[in-house]
Design an enzyme around this catalytic site. Structure first.
Site, PDB file in Angstrom:
ATOM      1  CG  HIS A 168      -5.031  -1.124  -2.534  1.00  0.00           C
ATOM      2  ND1 HIS A 168      -4.581  -2.351  -2.103  1.00  0.00           N
ATOM      3  CD2 HIS A 168      -6.168  -1.368  -3.228  1.00  0.00           C
ATOM      4  CE1 HIS A 168      -5.414  -3.287  -2.537  1.00  0.00           C
ATOM      5  NE2 HIS A 168      -6.379  -2.718  -3.219  1.00  0.00           N
ATOM      6  CD  GLU A 273      -7.292  -1.511   0.229  1.00  0.00           C
ATOM      7  OE1 GLU A 273      -7.841  -0.614  -0.447  1.00  0.00           O
ATOM      8  OE2 GLU A 273      -7.461  -2.723   0.004  1.00  0.00           O
TER       9      GLU A 273
HETATM   10  C1  BG6 Z   1      -9.449  -3.773  -2.879  1.00  0.00           C
HETATM   11  C2  BG6 Z   1     -10.883  -3.959  -3.265  1.00  0.00           C
HETATM   12  O1  BG6 Z   1      -9.270  -2.513  -2.335  1.00  0.00           O
HETATM   13  O2  BG6 Z   1      -8.641  -3.909  -4.040  1.00  0.00           O
HETATM   14  C3  BG6 Z   1     -11.057  -5.318  -3.937  1.00  0.00           C
HETATM   15  O3  BG6 Z   1     -11.696  -3.837  -2.113  1.00  0.00           O
HETATM   16  C4  BG6 Z   1     -10.117  -5.446  -5.108  1.00  0.00           C
HETATM   17  O4  BG6 Z   1     -12.404  -5.475  -4.342  1.00  0.00           O
HETATM   18  C5  BG6 Z   1      -8.712  -5.187  -4.637  1.00  0.00           C
HETATM   19  O5  BG6 Z   1     -10.221  -6.747  -5.659  1.00  0.00           O
HETATM   20  C6  BG6 Z   1      -7.638  -5.293  -5.713  1.00  0.00           C
HETATM   21  O6  BG6 Z   1      -7.916  -4.479  -6.784  1.00  0.00           O
HETATM   22  P1  BG6 Z   1      -6.975  -4.512  -8.044  1.00  0.00           P
HETATM   23  O7  BG6 Z   1      -7.572  -3.607  -9.082  1.00  0.00           O
HETATM   24  O8  BG6 Z   1      -5.634  -4.016  -7.609  1.00  0.00           O
HETATM   25  O9  BG6 Z   1      -6.918  -5.944  -8.512  1.00  0.00           O
END
Ligand code: BG6
Length: 300
Positions: A168, A273
């Site tokens: 991510h 990502e």
């Molecule tokens: C992204 C998602 O990969 O991660 C989003 O598509 C999400 O919907 C974002 O808000 C962040 O997620 P987190 O759990 O790290 O706040």
């Protein structure tokens, strides 16, 4: 393992040290002739990669938590064994791997000057709640003039296992409204901005960010390029073993709603990502493994 033990077992003088990072969490600090990097054992989380004399490549939120059981905001969270909200009922989003403490398995200084660090999340003998199945996960991070991350999942459960996953990656940009993301032209995606789920198709133009953006491009193996004009550089993301690409920027309202993200930080980041998400889930037979790899380099 305590910092002193990691230091005595894996430190490489002049290249790899273990130290207390933010919140007192253990991190590996890497320095090569080309770059500097930090990787936390919490989540096997790369938080920093910067080529000498250049701006950092990864965005980190100034509001990130650094504590057991909480995800780090920025860098490269490892989302596994589920992406988004597709885990067990009531489970947090993006899986258990980014919340867990990983072991260091090996650290190697190669003859070309790159450092290869391998982290292990061993859910072999017992499953990592709330995920019901056993697995073994390795994160192999190669640090040098480019940054390569290879996530290898092995099913050590007696039953087949269906997983989704993501590297991510948060990239630092100067102003997200000025960048373009190339490589996903004419591709179809699921638009999940605002909590919806609508199928759309990208136009012939590269992506520009003008609102909350939360897209999952499925069945897509394309190399992506982020043009960051004010840094005078392009970030190239090549991948393998990945059929999904996620593009995310929270924009104004969602930034305000996230407690571990600064209200004014949204213009400074874009997530592109490397993933296997939603319909690109992978089913691993007992004993089978899968490697998903992202290779990140800069062009100036
Ligand atoms: C992204 C998602 O990969 O991660 C989003 O598509 C999400 O919907 C974002 O808000 C962040 O997620 P987190 O759990 O790290 O706040």
């Amino acid at each position: 393992m305590r910092i002193q033990e990691l230091q005595s077992q894996f430190a490489i003088p002049g290249a790899v040290e273990f130290e207390p990072g933010q919140g007192g969490l253990t991190r590996m600090a890497i320095t090569t002739s080309e770059c500097a990097a930090h990787i936390y054992t919490h989540g096997a989380h790369v938080t920093h990669w910067q080529r000498h004399g250049e701006a950092p490549v990864l965005f980190m939120s100034s509001q990130s938590q650094f504590k057991d059981g909480a995800p780090i905001r920025g860098g490269v969270p490892v989302c596994f064994p589920w992406f988004g909200g597709s885990g067990p009922a009531g489970a947090p989003i993006h899986g258990v791997a980014r919340l867990a403490e990983w072991e260091v398995e090996s650290v190697t200084l190669k003859s070309d000057g790159t450092v290869v660090a391998v982290f292990l999340l061993n859910a072999n003998e017992r499953a990592l709640a709330p995920w019901p199945q056993r697995f073994e996960l390795r994160h192999r991070v190669t640090v040098g003039r480019s940054l390569t991350m290879a996530l290898e999942a092995r099913n050590t459960d007696p039953k087949p296992q269906r997983i989704t996953e993501a590297l991510h990656t948060y990239f630092l940009v100067d102003d997200v409204r000025q960048i373009r993301v190339l490589g996903l032209e004419n591709a179809s995606y699921i638009d999940t901005a605002g909590g919806g789920r609508v199928e759309r198709r990208q136009g012939a133009e590269p992506i520009t960010i003008t609102a909350e953006t939360d897209r999952v491009y499925l069945n897509n193996r394309a190399t992506c390029v982020i043009e960051v004009p004010n840094f005078g550089r392009k970030i190239v993301i090549e991948k393998s073993g990945s059929d999904s690409t996620v593009v995310w920027n929270p924009w104004i309202a969602k930034a305000k709603a996230m407690p571990d993200f600064g209200d004014d930080e949204w213009p400074r980041m874009i997530c592109v990502e490397t993933a296997n998400a939603h319909g690109n889930a992978i089913t691993l037979a007992p004993g089978a493994s899968h490697v998903m790899e992202a290779r990140i380099r800069l062009e100036t």
